[in-house]
Design a protein around this motif. Structure first.
Motif, PDB file in Angstrom:
ATOM      1  N   UNK A   1       0.831  -1.212   0.000  1.00  0.00           N
ATOM      2  CA  UNK A   1       0.000   0.000   0.000  1.00  0.00           C
ATOM      3  C   UNK A   1       0.866   1.263   0.000  1.00  0.00           C
ATOM      4  N   UNK A   2       2.043   1.195   0.616  1.00  0.00           N
ATOM      5  CA  UNK A   2       2.963   2.344   0.607  1.00  0.00           C
ATOM      6  C   UNK A   2       4.127   2.161  -0.367  1.00  0.00           C
ATOM      7  N   UNK A   3       4.598   0.914  -0.498  1.00  0.00           N
ATOM      8  CA  UNK A   3       5.798   0.649  -1.297  1.00  0.00           C
ATOM      9  C   UNK A   3       5.444   0.146  -2.688  1.00  0.00           C
TER      10      UNK A   3
ATOM     11  N   UNK B   1       3.239   5.432  -4.130  1.00  0.00           N
ATOM     12  CA  UNK B   1       2.978   5.312  -2.696  1.00  0.00           C
ATOM     13  C   UNK B   1       3.962   6.121  -1.873  1.00  0.00           C
ATOM     14  N   UNK B   2       3.585   6.406  -0.634  1.00  0.00           N
ATOM     15  CA  UNK B   2       4.416   7.232   0.244  1.00  0.00           C
ATOM     16  C   UNK B   2       5.788   6.594   0.499  1.00  0.00           C
TER      17      UNK B   2
ATOM     18  N   UNK C   1      11.700   6.221  -0.278  1.00  0.00           N
ATOM     19  CA  UNK C   1      12.858   5.337  -0.341  1.00  0.00           C
ATOM     20  C   UNK C   1      13.177   4.804  -1.733  1.00  0.00           C
ATOM     21  N   UNK C   2      12.196   4.828  -2.636  1.00  0.00           N
ATOM     22  CA  UNK C   2      12.385   4.206  -3.936  1.00  0.00           C
ATOM     23  C   UNK C   2      12.132   2.708  -3.919  1.00  0.00           C
ATOM     24  N   UNK C   3      11.654   2.175  -2.789  1.00  0.00           N
ATOM     25  CA  UNK C   3      11.436   0.733  -2.674  1.00  0.00           C
ATOM     26  C   UNK C   3      10.073   0.350  -3.231  1.00  0.00           C
ATOM     27  N   UNK C   4      10.106  -0.530  -4.223  1.00  0.00           N
ATOM     28  CA  UNK C   4       8.887  -1.049  -4.863  1.00  0.00           C
ATOM     29  C   UNK C   4       8.746  -2.515  -4.461  1.00  0.00           C
ATOM     30  N   UNK C   5       7.747  -2.816  -3.640  1.00  0.00           N
ATOM     31  CA  UNK C   5       7.563  -4.178  -3.155  1.00  0.00           C
ATOM     32  C   UNK C   5       6.463  -4.918  -3.909  1.00  0.00           C
ATOM     33  N   UNK C   6       6.156  -4.467  -5.126  1.00  0.00           N
ATOM     34  CA  UNK C   6       5.135  -5.149  -5.923  1.00  0.00           C
ATOM     35  C   UNK C   6       5.691  -6.361  -6.657  1.00  0.00           C
TER      36      UNK C   6
END
Length: 108
Positions: free
Chosen positions: A28-30, A34-35, A40-45
Motif C-alpha cells: 500500500x505504501x511501497x 505510494x508514500x 525510499x524508492x522501494x517497490x515491493x510489488x
C-alpha cells in the motif's frame, strides 16, 4: 482476509510465502506513487523491486537475514519500524521472511 501460513522450518517460497506478506502489509505504501516508494524508492510489488532495494542500498542480502535491512526495519532495530505507523508484523511472518532470506532469498 488473506490466509498466512507460519511453517518455520519449511522451505520458503517467494511467491507462496513472501509475496502475500508484502501485498498484505507493505505494498500500500511501497509501490510506484505510494508514500514509502516516494521516500525510499522501494517497490515491493515484485521480487525484482524487492531485490533492487532502495535509493539508500539493498534491502535483502541473500543468506544473511540479520544483515538485511528488510529484517532490521520490520524487527524495529532501526530508527523507524516497518510497517510505518502500523502494528508490527506478527512474529511468525517475520520468521518466515527471516527463513526465506536465510535460505537464499530465491525467486521461487
Amino acid at each position: 482476509p488473506i490466509q498466512y501460513a507460519c511453517a518455520q522450518q519449511a522451505k520458503m517460497s517467494f511467491s507462496e510465502d513472501i509475496a502475500p506478506i508484502l501485498k498484505g502489509w507493505c505494498v500500500s505504501c511501497h509501490q510506484p506513487g505510494g508514500e514509502g516508494y516516494k521516500e525510499s524508492g522501494l517497490d515491493l510489488t515484485s521480487y525484482e523491486g524487492l531485490m533492487k532495494g532502495t535509493k539508500f542500498g539493498p534491502m535483502v542480502i541473500p543468506g544473511q537475514p540479520d544483515n538485511s535491512n528488510l529484517m532490521v526495519l520490520i524487527e524495529g532495530k532501526a530508527k523507524i519500524r516497518m510497517p510505518f505507523g502500523h502494528k508490527a508484523l506478527p512474529s511468525c511472518l517475520r520468521n518466515n521472511m527471516w527463513s526465506w532470506i536465510f535460505q537464499g532469498a530465491k525467486n521461487n
